[in-house]
Design an enzyme around this catalytic site. Structure first.
Site, PDB file in Angstrom:
ATOM      1  N   TYR A  67       0.867  -1.177   0.000  1.00 48.88           N
ATOM      2  CA  TYR A  67       0.000   0.000   0.000  1.00 48.88           C
ATOM      3  C   TYR A  67       0.906   1.230   0.000  1.00 48.88           C
ATOM      4  O   TYR A  67       1.483   1.587   1.019  1.00 48.88           O
ATOM      5  CB  TYR A  67      -0.895   0.033   1.224  1.00 48.88           C
ATOM      6  CG  TYR A  67      -1.938  -1.050   1.319  1.00 48.88           C
ATOM      7  CD1 TYR A  67      -2.273  -1.840   0.220  1.00 48.88           C
ATOM      8  CD2 TYR A  67      -2.610  -1.285   2.515  1.00 48.88           C
ATOM      9  CE1 TYR A  67      -3.248  -2.824   0.315  1.00 48.88           C
ATOM     10  CE2 TYR A  67      -3.580  -2.264   2.618  1.00 48.88           C
ATOM     11  CZ  TYR A  67      -3.893  -3.033   1.521  1.00 48.88           C
ATOM     12  OH  TYR A  67      -4.853  -4.005   1.630  1.00 48.88           O
ATOM     13  N   LEU A 217     -17.884  -2.410   1.890  1.00 49.27           N
ATOM     14  CA  LEU A 217     -18.864  -1.486   1.321  1.00 49.27           C
ATOM     15  C   LEU A 217     -18.730  -1.408  -0.194  1.00 49.27           C
ATOM     16  O   LEU A 217     -19.290  -0.517  -0.825  1.00 49.27           O
ATOM     17  CB  LEU A 217     -18.693  -0.082   1.918  1.00 49.27           C
ATOM     18  CG  LEU A 217     -18.898   0.023   3.427  1.00 49.27           C
ATOM     19  CD1 LEU A 217     -18.586   1.434   3.906  1.00 49.27           C
ATOM     20  CD2 LEU A 217     -20.327  -0.363   3.801  1.00 49.27           C
TER      21      LEU A 217
END
Length: 296
Positions: A67, A217
Site C-alpha cells: 500500500y 462497502l
C-alpha cells in the site's frame, strides 16, 4: 485513557489467533494516495484517522507493505508507535508495486519471506499478529500453493508472525491449508452486493476461523456509490434509523460471530460513522432480503 466510541463494544470480540480483537477494526489501505499509490492528499488527516481509530476502541488494523508502497505502514508507525499492547496489526504478502503503481505478483517463497521482513521493518515491530497469503491467481497449482504456505509457516515458527492467514481464496484452498497448519483468518471480497464467498464464510464459521471481508462497502469509487445508493439498502436503512453504510456493515456483523470488519476511510467523519455500525439492530425483514437478494 480514551473512551471507546459508544456502541463499538456491542458486537463483542472474536479470536484472531491467540488474540481477542473487537469485531469492528480498521482497514488502512485508503490512507495512501489515489489508486493506493504514493502519499495521501492530506497527510495530517491520515494520521488523525489512525489516532481516532485507536482512541475509538479499534484494536485490529489491516495493512500491507504494497500500500503506497510503504506509505501506509510508515503512517501507522509514525502515529501509533509505540503500539498499544492489545493492537493486532495484520498484513498481507504476495504482491508488489512497480514504479508506476501497477500491482505485480511477488509470491515466490523467498519473496513472501522478503515481504514479511519489509512489513516488520516499516512498521517497526519484531512480530505481526498475522500475515495473509494473498493469492493473485485463483488457479494456482496445489504444489505452488503448498510451497507458498510453507514460507508463512516457517515465518511463524521463527517468531516473525503469530498466525498464518489467507486472502482471496476458494473453499478448496482453505481446506487444503487447514490440513497443513492452523489458519487464524481468511480475508476475501465479500459485501452485500457480492456474496460469492458465502461458502468460505460458512467454512470459517464452522471451524472457528475469523472471516474478514475486504471491500465491505464495495470498492471505493463507482461500485461503492452504487451499493450505497441502492433502493434496497437505502429503504431498510431509513426504516432502521441507520445510514446505508452502517446497515451494510451491520449486515456483515449479523451474519456470523466470526466476521471481523476492516472498513477503511480517509476521514474521521466516515470512521465515526463506520464504528457506529455496531449499534444497528437488523430485523428479520432486512436480514432476509439483504442476504437473499443482495444489492443489484
Amino acid at each position: 485513557m480514551p473512551q471507546p466510541v459508544p456502541g463499538i463494544e456491542r458486537p463483542g470480540s472474536f479470536a484472531l489467533g491467540a488474540r481477542q480483537v473487537r469485531r469492528i477494526g480498521y482497514g488502512a489501505m485508503q490512507l495512501a494516495g489515489d489508486g493506493v499509490f504514493g502519499p495521501p492528499r492530506d497527510r495530517d488527516e491520515a494520521l488523525r484517522v489512525l489516532r481516532a481509530a485507536v482512541d475509538g476502541g479499534v484494536n485490529h488494523i489491516d495493512t500491507a507493505q504494497f500500500y503506497g508502497p510503504g506509505v501506509v505502514n510508515e503512517l501507522i508507525r509514525e502515529e501509533l508507535y509505540p503500539y498499544p499492547s492489545d493492537l493486532a496489526i495484520v498484513s498481507k504478502v504476495a504482491a508488489r508495486r512497480d514504479a508506476v503503481g501497477r500491482v505485480l505478483p511477488y509470491d515466490e517463497p523467498h519473496q513472501l519471506r522478503a515481504g514479511i521482513e519489509e512489513n516488520l521493518t516499516t512498521l517497526g515491530v519484531d512480530r505481526l499478529a498475522a500475515v495473509n497469503l494473498r493469492l493473485m491467481d485463483g488457479a494456482v497449482p496445489d504444489r505452488r500453493f503448498d510451497a507458498q504456505l510453507a514460507a508463512l509457516i516457517r515465518a511463524r515458527e521463527e517468531g516473525l508472525i503469530e498466525g498464518v492467514g489467507l486472502s482471496n481464496v476458494s473453499q478448496r484452498h482453505l481446506l487444503r491449508a487447514v490440513d497443513q497448519t492452523p489458519i487464524v483468518c481468511v480475508q476475501n471480497l465479500f459485501n452485500v452486493a457480492d456474496q460469492r464467498s458465502f461458502d468460505v464464510l460458512q467454512e470459517c464459521t464452522d471451524r472457528g476461523i475469523a472471516f474478514v471481508p475486504f471491500c465491505p462497502l464495495g470498492a471505493p469509487g463507482p461500485a461503492r456509490a452504487r451499493i450505497l445508493a441502492s433502493p434496497l439498502l437505502t429503504t431498510h436503512a431509513a426504516r432502521l434509523a441507520a445510514t446505508p453504510a452502517q446497515l451494510a456493515l451491520a449486515w456483515l456483523l449479523d451474519l456470523a460471530p466470526n466476521v471481523l470488519l476492516i472498513a477503511g476511510t480517509k476521514t474521521r467523519e466516515h470512521l465515526a460513522e463506520n464504528l457506529r455500525a455496531g449499534r444497528v439492530e437488523l430485523d428479520d425483514t432486512a436480514r432476509q432480503e439483504l442476504t437473499r437478494a443482495g444489492v443489484r
